[in-house]
Design a protein around this motif. Structure first.
Motif, PDB file in Angstrom:
ATOM      1  N   GLY A 256       0.065  10.457  -0.312  1.00 32.34           N
ATOM      2  CA  GLY A 256      -0.095  11.238   0.907  1.00 32.34           C
ATOM      3  C   GLY A 256      -0.379  10.378   2.130  1.00 32.34           C
ATOM      4  O   GLY A 256       0.297  10.511   3.157  1.00 32.34           O
ATOM      5  N   PRO A 257      -1.365   9.494   2.064  1.00 33.06           N
ATOM      6  CA  PRO A 257      -1.610   8.607   3.205  1.00 33.06           C
ATOM      7  C   PRO A 257      -0.401   7.732   3.556  1.00 33.06           C
ATOM      8  O   PRO A 257      -0.164   7.459   4.741  1.00 33.06           O
ATOM      9  CB  PRO A 257      -2.795   7.753   2.732  1.00 33.06           C
ATOM     10  CG  PRO A 257      -3.522   8.646   1.763  1.00 33.06           C
ATOM     11  CD  PRO A 257      -2.440   9.397   1.054  1.00 33.06           C
ATOM     12  N   ARG A 258       0.363   7.296   2.562  1.00 32.80           N
ATOM     13  CA  ARG A 258       1.561   6.497   2.849  1.00 32.80           C
ATOM     14  C   ARG A 258       2.597   7.319   3.613  1.00 32.80           C
ATOM     15  O   ARG A 258       3.250   6.825   4.544  1.00 32.80           O
ATOM     16  CB  ARG A 258       2.172   5.960   1.548  1.00 32.80           C
ATOM     17  CG  ARG A 258       1.468   4.736   0.985  1.00 32.80           C
ATOM     18  CD  ARG A 258       1.899   4.446  -0.433  1.00 32.80           C
ATOM     19  NE  ARG A 258       3.359   4.397  -0.578  1.00 32.80           N
ATOM     20  CZ  ARG A 258       3.979   4.462  -1.761  1.00 32.80           C
ATOM     21  NH1 ARG A 258       3.274   4.592  -2.877  1.00 32.80           N
ATOM     22  NH2 ARG A 258       5.291   4.407  -1.818  1.00 32.80           N
ATOM     23  N   LEU A 259       2.760   8.576   3.232  1.00 38.48           N
ATOM     24  CA  LEU A 259       3.715   9.441   3.919  1.00 38.48           C
ATOM     25  C   LEU A 259       3.298   9.639   5.378  1.00 38.48           C
ATOM     26  O   LEU A 259       4.132   9.572   6.288  1.00 38.48           O
ATOM     27  CB  LEU A 259       3.822  10.783   3.185  1.00 38.48           C
ATOM     28  CG  LEU A 259       4.883  11.776   3.657  1.00 38.48           C
ATOM     29  CD1 LEU A 259       5.364  12.634   2.486  1.00 38.48           C
ATOM     30  CD2 LEU A 259       4.365  12.691   4.765  1.00 38.48           C
ATOM     31  N   ILE A 260       2.003   9.882   5.608  1.00 36.55           N
ATOM     32  CA  ILE A 260       1.520  10.079   6.979  1.00 36.55           C
ATOM     33  C   ILE A 260       1.716   8.810   7.798  1.00 36.55           C
ATOM     34  O   ILE A 260       2.128   8.861   8.969  1.00 36.55           O
ATOM     35  CB  ILE A 260       0.035  10.491   6.979  1.00 36.55           C
ATOM     36  CG1 ILE A 260      -0.155  11.790   6.180  1.00 36.55           C
ATOM     37  CG2 ILE A 260      -0.472  10.664   8.410  1.00 36.55           C
ATOM     38  CD1 ILE A 260       0.691  12.945   6.640  1.00 36.55           C
ATOM     39  N   ALA A 261       1.453   7.656   7.189  1.00 32.94           N
ATOM     40  CA  ALA A 261       1.636   6.392   7.904  1.00 32.94           C
ATOM     41  C   ALA A 261       3.098   6.187   8.280  1.00 32.94           C
ATOM     42  O   ALA A 261       3.413   5.709   9.375  1.00 32.94           O
ATOM     43  CB  ALA A 261       1.140   5.234   7.040  1.00 32.94           C
ATOM     44  N   ALA A 262       4.006   6.560   7.370  1.00 29.87           N
ATOM     45  CA  ALA A 262       5.432   6.428   7.668  1.00 29.87           C
ATOM     46  C   ALA A 262       5.839   7.368   8.796  1.00 29.87           C
ATOM     47  O   ALA A 262       6.651   7.011   9.662  1.00 29.87           O
ATOM     48  CB  ALA A 262       6.256   6.715   6.411  1.00 29.87           C
ATOM     49  N   ALA A 263       5.272   8.583   8.802  1.00 32.53           N
ATOM     50  CA  ALA A 263       5.577   9.532   9.878  1.00 32.53           C
ATOM     51  C   ALA A 263       5.098   8.993  11.222  1.00 32.53           C
ATOM     52  O   ALA A 263       5.768   9.139  12.253  1.00 32.53           O
ATOM     53  CB  ALA A 263       4.936  10.882   9.582  1.00 32.53           C
ATOM     54  N   LEU A 264       3.933   8.337  11.216  1.00 36.04           N
ATOM     55  CA  LEU A 264       3.417   7.736  12.446  1.00 36.04           C
ATOM     56  C   LEU A 264       4.360   6.678  12.998  1.00 36.04           C
ATOM     57  O   LEU A 264       4.490   6.513  14.217  1.00 36.04           O
ATOM     58  CB  LEU A 264       2.049   7.118  12.182  1.00 36.04           C
ATOM     59  CG  LEU A 264       0.838   8.047  12.322  1.00 36.04           C
ATOM     60  CD1 LEU A 264      -0.403   7.401  11.717  1.00 36.04           C
ATOM     61  CD2 LEU A 264       0.605   8.401  13.779  1.00 36.04           C
TER      62      LEU A 264
END
Length: 538
Positions: A256-264
């Motif tokens: 989940g945190p990796r996905l959010i970081a990629a979206a950023l």
């Protein structure tokens, strides 16, 4: 033809059931009585048109026969009871250039004028005929009694009934439907494939921007943090939901945190919004205070990561699931949204203009049709109308297909469907945990919807697995499993209207790009930094 005749007799029967009990309340013996049945005049006219007006006229003659009051003047009564409501039908159809509604003062006043004109017309037809054939009758008293009957009862009883029929039961005026649809009870909208080319819109606002789209995230962590008070008594639900807790904890440890970081990383200089498609959190806390903490923790996480961009979630079913969860969400979200948009937000159903475009956020389980229609009408000049709703507009071909915005296509839902078509809305949704593109094109207009999912569980492929990619496949997944489900005929009805359909299993996020020339969605799988696929929504 058989259906049309049967429906005509049904309308006549309904007229008689209302008219006959009041025949004993005589005003002028043999000629007129107290007539609450006159309230049916505008109802038959607007919702059933000429066939309704003809049924009204025939019903009036039959009532005279059954009351042993048939006279030569009954022929004038037949003409009056046909032409008077026809005046209402013709007046609205040809002089009001917008869909029928009694919600605004101007529309209500115009409809009142039509009713008064109709009442005067009926009186003007019947009174001379009676005066000539029966000179002993007081023509002035007769004229006024006819006018008052045909004005007061339609205004006092008919207008409120019509509001209720349209707003709560989804009745649609006959002149806004195809002929066969107007014979339904209630008359409802059925979509048909478009037979002419869509009009081309040429926008020249010069405004372009992008937005980040996140699907279901089910924010959560170890069970002991948010679910200590969880107490679902149903054994099956308890097992399923505890499996969801474990899935979420696994996602939010790392993926989940990796996905959010990629979206950023996809936030561009022109990125102006972050839109969340609902199910921001898992819910199921069993305690409203813990639910508030879960919600607050998620808002702080997403809000801070994407700041200063407005972070705008739409309500999902998990966001309000659990003891006291709905109240907690409704208490917390309007102030948060107000802070994000810098404009007062009073409810989880809300709208705002972003440049030339309208964004309409809807609770897919508790939407408000009058507000939706009025908002779209007030913003009909918007370049694009985006409808953001957790449960998608068009039913998805997966389990529990009825649990969406249009659900089981009740008459009221069909009216909402038609309104969305008329305004050519673009739907942005989540809920299904699949990636989807559906485009419905009918003679009324077009709905294009895109569904995304950010539930990156362990069984989700790193590259989306395409399951269907043509309109002919719409409904094919659900039908073998639910052969007798009520959704099957709805899939059959919608399939011919679909001009595009794509369905895949996957997870990730998207970047929405909006300009005069196009509305594009670039979908990024999982935590990738290059788009897997680009969809043109408009």
């Amino acid at each position: 033809m058989i259906r049309r005749i049967s429906f005509f007799f049904f309308l006549v029967f309904l007229f008689l059931m209302v008219a006959l009990p009041f025949k004993v309340m005589t005003l002028i013996p043999g000629f007129t009585d107290v007539r609450p049945v006159a309230a049916l005049g505008p109802i038959y006219a607007i919702f059933y048109g000429p066939i309704g007006c003809f049924a009204l006229a025939c019903g009036n003659v039959l009532a005279d026969i059954m009351d042993d009051a048939l006279r030569w003047s009954s022929f004038a009564g037949f003409a009056a009871n046909f032409l008077a409501p026809m005046a209402i039908w013709y007046g609205w159809k040809h002089y009001v250039k917008r869909p029928f509604s009694l919600r605004t003062i101007s529309d209500l006043l115009f409809f009142t004028v039509l009713i008064l004109f109709s009442a005067a017309l009926g009186s003007a037809i019947i009174t001379p005929a009676v005066a000539i054939a029966y000179p002993e009758v007081d023509a002035t008293l007769l004229a006024w009694s006819i006018f008052v009957n045909n004005a007061v009862f339609p205004l006092v009883l008919g207008v409120p009934a019509m509001m209720l029929m349209q707003e709560e039961f989804g009745f649609v005026p006959c002149f806004e439907l195809q002929d066969s649809d107007a014979l339904d009870f209630p008359p409802v909208f059925h979509p048909r494939p478009r037979t002419t080319a869509l009009p081309q819109n040429h926008f020249h606002t010069g405004c372009s921007y992008s937005a980040i789209l996140l699907g279901d995230t089910h924010f959560d962590t170890e069970t002991s943090v948010y679910h200590s008070d969880y107490n679902e008594p149903n054994e099956k639900l308890n097992r399923i939901q505890r499996e969801e807790f474990a899935r979420n904890a696994d996602i939010w440890r790392e993926r989940g945190p990796r996905l959010i970081a990629a979206a950023l990383q996809q936030v561009q200089p022109d990125t102006q919004l972050v839109l969340h498609m609902g199910d921001l959190i898992q819910g199921d806390c069993g305690n409203p205070e813990v639910h508030k903490k879960m919600l607050q923790d998620s808002l702080e996480l997403f809000g801070k990561r994407f700041a200063p961009l407005p972070f705008l979630p739409v309500v999902g079913n998990h966001d309000i699931r659990g003891t006291g969860a709905r109240e907690a969400y409704h208490q917390m979200m309007p102030p948060f949204l107000t802070e994000q948009l810098h404009t007062p937000i009073q409810d989880v159903n809300f709208s705002f203009r972003h440049g030339p475009d309208l964004f309409l956020f809807l609770d897919f389980k508790e939407w408000k049709l009058p507000w939706i229609e009025q908002t779209l009408r007030d913003n009909q000049d918007a370049r694009y109308k985006f409808v953001v709703t957790h449960g998608p507009i068009l039913p998805s071909d997966c389990k529990f297909s009825h649990w969406y915005l249009l659900g089981r296509m009740t008459p009221l839902q069909r009216r909402l469907f038609r309104i969305f078509l008329q305004y050519n809305v673009i739907g942005l949704s989540g809920h299904t945990h699949y990636l989807e593109l559906e485009e419905c094109t009918t003679n009324e207009g077009q709905i294009t919807q895109f569904l995304t999912s950010s539930v990156w569980s362990s069984n989700i492929p790193s590259v989306p697995e395409v399951i269907a990619d043509s309109p002919q496949q719409y409904g094919s997944r659900q039908m073998p499993v639910y052969q007798n489900d009520s959704m099957t005929p709805i899939f059959d009805e919608l399939r011919p209207t679909l001009t595009r359909y794509w369905f895949a299993q996957g997870a990730g996020f998207a970047r929405l790009e909006v300009s005069d020339d196009a509305v594009l969605v670039h979908f990024f799988s999982c935590d990738q930094n290059t788009p897997y696929k680009t969809f043109r929504l408009r």
